[in-house]
Design a protein around this motif. Structure first.
Motif: not given
Length: 60
Positions: A39-42, A44-52
């Motif tokens: 769940d903490y892979t880059e 997986q988390v990247k899909t939640l970001w508003d802006r990278e």
């Protein structure tokens, strides 16, 4: 008319261990699971970001 100043809402998420569950319910049982390492892979988390660039996460 005075112009209102708005603050941009932001949220920071920190990884923490579960200490205790304080609420008790006799009506239903809630199963809480600890998040897995996947769940903490880059990716997986990247899909939640508003802006990278800022890595902020928006929620409604």
């Amino acid at each position: 008319m005075k112009k209102k100043e708005y603050i941009k809402p932001e949220m920071n998420v920190f990884k923490a261990d579960m200490q205790a569950i304080l609420a008790d319910s006799q009506i239903e049982t809630i199963q809480l699971e600890r998040a897995s390492e996947t769940d903490y892979t880059e990716e997986q988390v990247k899909t939640l970001w508003d802006r990278e660039e800022t890595k902020t996460i928006w929620a409604d």
